[in-house]
Motif scaffolding. Structure first.
Motif, PDB file in Angstrom:
ATOM      1  N   CYS A 148      17.800 -44.535  36.487  1.00 12.86           N
ATOM      2  CA  CYS A 148      17.426 -43.118  36.524  1.00 12.86           C
ATOM      3  C   CYS A 148      16.653 -42.746  35.258  1.00 12.86           C
ATOM      4  N   VAL A 149      17.120 -43.226  34.119  1.00  8.90           N
ATOM      5  CA  VAL A 149      16.440 -42.956  32.846  1.00  8.90           C
ATOM      6  C   VAL A 149      15.021 -43.530  32.886  1.00  8.90           C
ATOM      7  N   GLU A 150      14.887 -44.747  33.408  1.00  5.01           N
ATOM      8  CA  GLU A 150      13.571 -45.394  33.455  1.00  5.01           C
ATOM      9  C   GLU A 150      12.574 -44.579  34.284  1.00  5.01           C
ATOM     10  N   LYS A 151      13.045 -44.034  35.405  1.00  4.16           N
ATOM     11  CA  LYS A 151      12.157 -43.277  36.289  1.00  4.16           C
ATOM     12  C   LYS A 151      11.705 -41.976  35.625  1.00  4.16           C
ATOM     13  N   ILE A 152      12.638 -41.290  34.982  1.00  5.14           N
ATOM     14  CA  ILE A 152      12.282 -40.045  34.296  1.00  5.14           C
ATOM     15  C   ILE A 152      11.347 -40.339  33.129  1.00  5.14           C
TER      16      ILE A 152
END
Length: 410
Positions: A357-361
């Motif tokens: 999730c962090v990577e996508k944001i």
């Protein structure tokens, strides 16, 4: 992620209680549960695990040592448990920011899945019913994880489109009734299983991969024309664009039939009988399991939209069709939609979605910063700066361990 049969989890937790004799322990179940606990402990906020930051690592190493005791047998006779254990080990490494050999466990899971031919519907004919349903779920989550690793982290994709040549692709799983279902206010109060969001996530990544694979195919087909004199020959034709448009529309529509509870605007009902105006928007909060799925689906969707339009624009001739201003507008729109999803999700829900999730944001935030840097005179730059200021603030609150490890390595 309903990839483990819940009664098996309950049995495994019993095995972790004090006083259990070693001879009474099913080593396969023990390995599975300790791997699951490792992932849970590293993702769930520390208050849930006695404030001890080492607990996840302890579970992880216990699971790895236990697996080593029967690894040779496991490779000869793999089961759904074999794949789930390696998937959880991979999830732990990812969340912990362990960069060396990060993909080793995922690659092991892929090899086992291929050896079991879980991509082929025929392989499920003689399986026990519960085992067959778990294997279906594991195949599709591994298929999705492979695409995520390739699209977000430039890891070579192992499970390409040729996987399904000559076979009937594995069907999705049915509900095993071992997971809780949640009552909803829409659709006559029908319940919603977490399997619905799980399957929609697989649909989303399959649709995105189809678009990206077609773009890559076009790029490869026309690459040898790049230095030729016939400029028309290095631009895909109408038929190529029509197919690409069809695939992209399928991707954009992939979440259209989501249950309203999992929708981006989850307080919006499309039924006249339950539609409300602004003064009547109060409602019951989403159950945490559904809230986690909703956030994952829509954070992934916005990130994949960005990846696709970047790939689309980089294909020879297509940036001329889209136009640079249209691309900037799309990126601004994606950044805004991503901020809304983050804004309408709790911090806990975002953290429970883990490092991916962090990577996508982060990917969307980086695109906005790039837009500001490369187009400072654009009328859209001021809007981009407003959004750009928020992304570092958000990322700082998501406690990315992988990000920490990158800082330590520099």
């Amino acid at each position: 992620m309903p990839i483990v049969y819940r009664p098996k989890i309950e049995l495994g937790l019993c095995l972790l209680q004090p006083g259990i004799e070693r001879r009474d322990i099913d080593i396969h179940v023990f390995t599975l549960i300790t791997s699951l606990c490792a992932v849970a402990a590293i993702i769930i906020p520390s208050t849930g695990f006695l404030q001890d930051p080492r607990i996840a690592e302890i579970f992880y190493h216990a699971s790895k040592r236990s697996l080593n005791l029967y690894r040779a047998e496991d490779l000869k006779h793999p089961t759904s448990t074999s794949i789930a254990i390696r998937y959880f080990h991979s999830g732990y490494r990812h969340a912990a920011g362990i960069r060396p050999r990060l993909w080793h466990d995922l690659e092991d899971a892929i090899r086992l899945m291929q050896a079991m031919r879980l991509y082929d519907e025929v392989s499920y004919r003689n399986m026990d019913y519960i085992e067959s349903q778990l294997c279906r779920r594991l195949f599709w989550i591994i298929f999705t994880a492979d695409k995520s690793a390739g699209i977000l982290n430039n890891h070579p994709i192992a499970l390409g489109g040729e996987l399904f040549e000559g076979v009937k692709p594995a069907e999705y799983s049915k509900d095993l009734d071992d997971q809780p279902s949640f009552p909803t206010q829409e659709l006559g109060g029908a319940t919603l299983s977490i399997l619905a969001g799980f399957n929609f996530n697989n649909d989303l990544w399959r649709a995105a991969y189809s678009v990206l694979a077609h773009i890559e195919s076009l790029r490869n087909r026309f690459a040898h024309h790049e230095t030729g004199d016939d400029q028309a020959s290095n631009i895909p034709g109408l038929e190529d664009f029509s197919r690409l448009t069809e695939l992209y529309i399928t991707f954009e529509a992939s979440l259209n039939s989501l249950h309203p509870s999992l929708g981006a605007y989850h307080t919006l009902s499309l039924s006249p009988s339950t539609f409300h105006f602004g003064q009547n928007t109060d409602g019951e909060p989403l159950p945490r399991a559904l809230a986690v799925q909703r956030t994952n689906l829509h954070v992934s969707f916005q990130c994949l939209r960005l990846v696709i339009i970047n790939a689309f624009a980089s294909t020879n001739g297509q940036s001329r069709v889209l136009g640079s201003s249209a691309l900037l507008l799309q990126k601004i729109g994606i950044a805004k939609e991503m901020l809304y999803i983050v804004h309408s999700s709790s911090l806990e829900t975002l953290r429970l979605n883990g490092e991916s999730c962090v990577e996508k944001i982060r990917l969307v935030g980086a695109a906005i910063l790039e837009l500001i840097d490369q187009h400072p005179q654009s009328p859209l730059a001021s809007t981009a700066r407003q959004y750009g200021n928020l992304y570092p603030y958000i990322l700082a609150h998501l406690e990315s361990k992988a990000c920490d490890s990158l800082v330590e390595d520099t």
